[in-house]
Design a protein around this motif. Structure first.
Motif, short mmCIF file in Angstrom:
data_model
loop_
_atom_site.label_atom_id
_atom_site.label_comp_id
_atom_site.label_asym_id
_atom_site.label_seq_id
_atom_site.Cartn_x
_atom_site.Cartn_y
_atom_site.Cartn_z
N THR A 166 -4.64 4.58 -5.27
CA THR A 166 -5.31 4.32 -6.56
C THR A 166 -6.35 3.14 -6.31
O THR A 166 -6.32 2.67 -5.31
CB THR A 166 -4.18 3.74 -7.35
OG1 THR A 166 -3.76 2.27 -6.80
CG2 THR A 166 -3.16 4.60 -7.67
N PHE A 167 -7.17 3.21 -7.12
CA PHE A 167 -8.31 2.17 -6.75
C PHE A 167 -7.78 1.08 -6.46
O PHE A 167 -8.34 0.34 -5.43
CB PHE A 167 -9.18 2.10 -8.06
CG PHE A 167 -10.31 0.83 -7.80
CD1 PHE A 167 -11.54 1.15 -7.14
CD2 PHE A 167 -10.25 -0.40 -8.45
CE1 PHE A 167 -12.43 -0.01 -6.94
CE2 PHE A 167 -11.15 -1.48 -8.31
CZ PHE A 167 -12.26 -1.01 -7.51
N ASP A 175 2.20 8.10 2.05
CA ASP A 175 2.84 7.39 1.08
C ASP A 175 3.02 6.08 1.37
O ASP A 175 4.29 5.38 1.42
CB ASP A 175 4.36 8.16 0.53
CG ASP A 175 3.89 9.67 0.06
OD1 ASP A 175 3.19 9.70 -0.71
OD2 ASP A 175 4.78 10.65 0.32
N GLY A 176 2.28 5.33 2.23
CA GLY A 176 2.60 3.75 2.64
C GLY A 176 3.06 3.71 3.90
O GLY A 176 3.39 2.85 4.42
N PHE A 192 0.94 -1.17 -0.05
CA PHE A 192 0.05 0.05 -0.11
C PHE A 192 0.99 1.35 0.10
O PHE A 192 1.67 1.36 1.07
CB PHE A 192 -0.92 0.06 1.26
CG PHE A 192 -1.90 1.30 1.28
CD1 PHE A 192 -2.84 1.45 0.47
CD2 PHE A 192 -1.52 2.24 2.11
CE1 PHE A 192 -3.52 2.66 0.30
CE2 PHE A 192 -2.31 3.41 2.16
CZ PHE A 192 -3.30 3.51 1.24
N SER A 193 0.66 2.10 -0.91
CA SER A 193 1.59 3.05 -1.03
C SER A 193 0.88 4.58 -0.99
O SER A 193 1.26 5.58 -1.28
CB SER A 193 2.21 3.29 -2.45
OG SER A 193 1.45 3.20 -3.53
#
Lengths: 424, 424
Positions: B111-112, B379-380, B86-87
């Protein structure tokens, strides 16, 4: 991973005190039973036994566990724990068996110290899995042959979700949405799509077209994001009349299913199935029996035991060195002594009663009667040839067929079979 | 261990279809919220956030996970999953925060494909832990300063038991019986003894004497196996007047506590405490307020959320490429667009209302008002300095002090604060 710390502190301090005073080696029998069924329920379903036996094999105290227990128990006990593995016997109702108030669901025989350590683990697994399976079995009865997908992972603890998927499959659900349940237990998985899928796209038709392209026309399209009537229209437009299924997740499900069936048939999609979901429980499923539904998706209600999230089983010491023991103060009285059970049947195969008797004094078995518990563990080793998940599933299916018909009613009532205590 | 398969199958097939049609890269915002509180509850307590963030770090697809998904998704998707981490960004209510209907409890931006995969894991953890913490907080209020031991492990799934111990501690319980909760989360453990301990011995006095010898006179003796009056007598005989505590687990607890207090005082054991347990919930605890009780042991009711075993939170797509989106059919309507929330307070510190507003249009903050969500992931990566468990516990304690007094009543009623939707 070790399961040894899925335990209450007092079991270890009791073991420590028993090692110190010499009672640790006394031969003990502990029994798991439910004093009563959840309010108004007519039967319970045993589930979790195989998970329990597998967890007992991993019930070992390694360095990490011992380090954590330094300070909880003394050094002698730490030394004893380092060597611990359960070396006694376990008998019990097989998974998928029905149980009633007082049924001896699990019997653990061993030294006090050996057997007392398993209390919490045994109860956690049996109470959880049986609560879910008991609720699931009622839903399967209500669905009257229509398949049910379990999709409740998001409404329960992430690891409980995996066990729930297993318990519902045992009870007759056809599939689960939970991927770890497929990996760990081989349960078949299924899935449709979320409203997010439709919302992600510029319009409903492009969402459907794209899903069909990626997953084939056999997929299930979710048609209730905007207007259901137009959703059905677009679903057939995107997939053709060979569309696998549509899903409706909200609204008056019975009415919507009827309308959708008519519409699908008029469009020529006569083979397209209708999946209903959205806060379904056994009562909602039963009320949809007359509607053109092909399958159900069930979530919250089943993973929370449909009002009974725990089976309420207890783990009680019933025998010490061959002598029956029992709590004797006013309330929560128990029956001492190791017990077993026989289920009596009519020649037609209908069950009549659950006879709970002293282990050492079994009643005479009629030609159709059956001893319910089976040997599970001998000298710490799992007995060979225990039923697998598919066999347990089939066992429950036949057990439910044997229940007198009132016993399968969803309404509140007495247990389907009376428990008769003979000599205990 | 990877958490990647604590996921519903449809999230992976949606990600696969989105990778195929190019929508996977659309910038999305998902929001976790509860449409309503459980029937009659006045507030909910957010719990599980730290567990969720830690689980997201382990949300990776290794060889085992990819092997299992072969056949569920296509090869391109398997390749993408192999690289997945995950980012995106996560914001949310801190653990120990109160929430109300519509509160944006967690906001996941990415993102989706990145964000859709986290749906089930996020909901499992937040729904379970928040249900338990919400019930526990009411019990803490009812106990009015008397400590509560959590002892419900045996009534819930073995891993859920560990999370429950953590959630109840967060809510103000003092200790747990669960050893894994001590190892994993540092929760202090406590324990007494079971009826089995007394039954194991030849008589009650030798059981007590032996327990005191092994565990010190500061221990807690369980006095209700046979006759409580004689149990109390023997407890003091075994341990002396310096006995730590007695526990009563059955019967009319209020009446028995009064009698035991009188008896202990008469025997000179004026410092010996009284622990009550046995099917206690918030109402039973409240009804014991006038009795001479020193602490409570609570099991079944708290781990099953006292009638509300799941918090009913949902994970909904609310924004795609900056455009608000929402389901629009008749029922289960949602409010689109990324949101945030401000809690308004009187100068006295009493909370007035929960204002839910578009993220991009925050309302003016009064001098006592507060923005509720905090940044959790950027950012994750977890944001540095997030509150630890002790800080979250303290946060809840102060949050409850800020609620108008009717909001702390146990009786059924409206939410303690109204949710005001401004511009959404």
């Amino acid at each position: 991973m070790s399961t040894a710390l899925f335990t209450d502190r007092y079991e270890l301090t009791m073991a420590a005190a028993a090692l110190a005073d010499g009672t640790a080696q006394r031969a003990c029998v502990f029994e798991v039973f439910a004093r009563r069924l959840p309010e108004g329920r007519r039967y319970g379903v045993v589930a979790g036994t195989a998970r329990l036996l597998e967890s007992i094999e991993r019930f070992r105290f390694g360095e990490q566990e011992l380090a954590m227990l330094d300070g909880v128990v003394d050094d002698d006990t730490l030394g004893w724990l380092a060597e611990y593995r359960f070396s006694g016997d376990i008998d019990g109702y097989p998974e998928g068996e029905l149980y009633f108030p007082g049924s001896p669901i699990l019997t653990v025989s061993g030294t006090f110290a050996d057997a007392v350590l398993l209390e919490t683990l045994a109860l956690s697994i049996l109470n959880h899995d049986s609560a879910v399976a008991s609720a699931a079995a009622r839903m399967v009865t209500a669905a009257a042959g229509r398949p049910i997908i379990e999709m409740g992972s998001r409404r329960t603890h992430e690891a409980a979700a995996v066990a729930s998927a297993r318990a519902t499959y045992l009870a007759g659900f056809s599939t689960t949405s939970n991927l770890e349940a497929q990996r760990r237990h081989g349960i078949p998985t299924a899935g449709t799509a979320a409203h997010a899928w439709v919302l992600l796209h510029d319009d409903e038709l492009s969402a459907f077209t794209s899903q069909v392209k990626a997953l084939g026309s056999d997929t299930t399209l979710l048609v209730d994001t905007y207007d259901i009537r137009r959703g059905v229209e677009r679903a057939v437009e995107a997939a053709g009349t060979g569309l696998g299924a549509i899903r409706i997740d909200s609204g008056d499900l019975g009415e919507l299913a009827r309308q959708a069936r008519e519409q699908l048939d008029a469009l020529g999609a006569t083979g397209t199935k209708i999946v209903l979901s959205g806060d379904l429980d056994e009562y909602a499923i039963a009320s949809l029996r007359a509607e053109p539904v092909d399958s159900y998706g069930v979530g919250t209600s089943v993973v929370t035991g449909s009002g009974a999230p725990t089976a309420g089983m207890v783990y009680k010491l019933v025998e010490v060195d061959g002598r029956p023991v029992a709590k004797r103060s006013e309330s929560k009285e128990s029956r001492g002594g190791r017990k077993s059970a026989v289920r009596r049947y009519k020649p037609t195969g209908t069950a009549i009663e659950e006879v709970v008797h002293p282990f050492s004094a079994p009643p005479e078995l009629g030609p159709h009667d059956r001893v319910v518990p089976i040997p599970l563990v001998r000298d710490g080793e799992q007995v060979a040839g225990l039923p697998n998940l598919e066999q347990s599933r089939e066992h429950l299916r036949s057990a439910l067929v044997s229940v007198p018909w009132e016993g399968l009613k969803l309404s509140r009532g007495e247990p389907a079979l009376p428990t008769v205590f003979e000599g205990v």
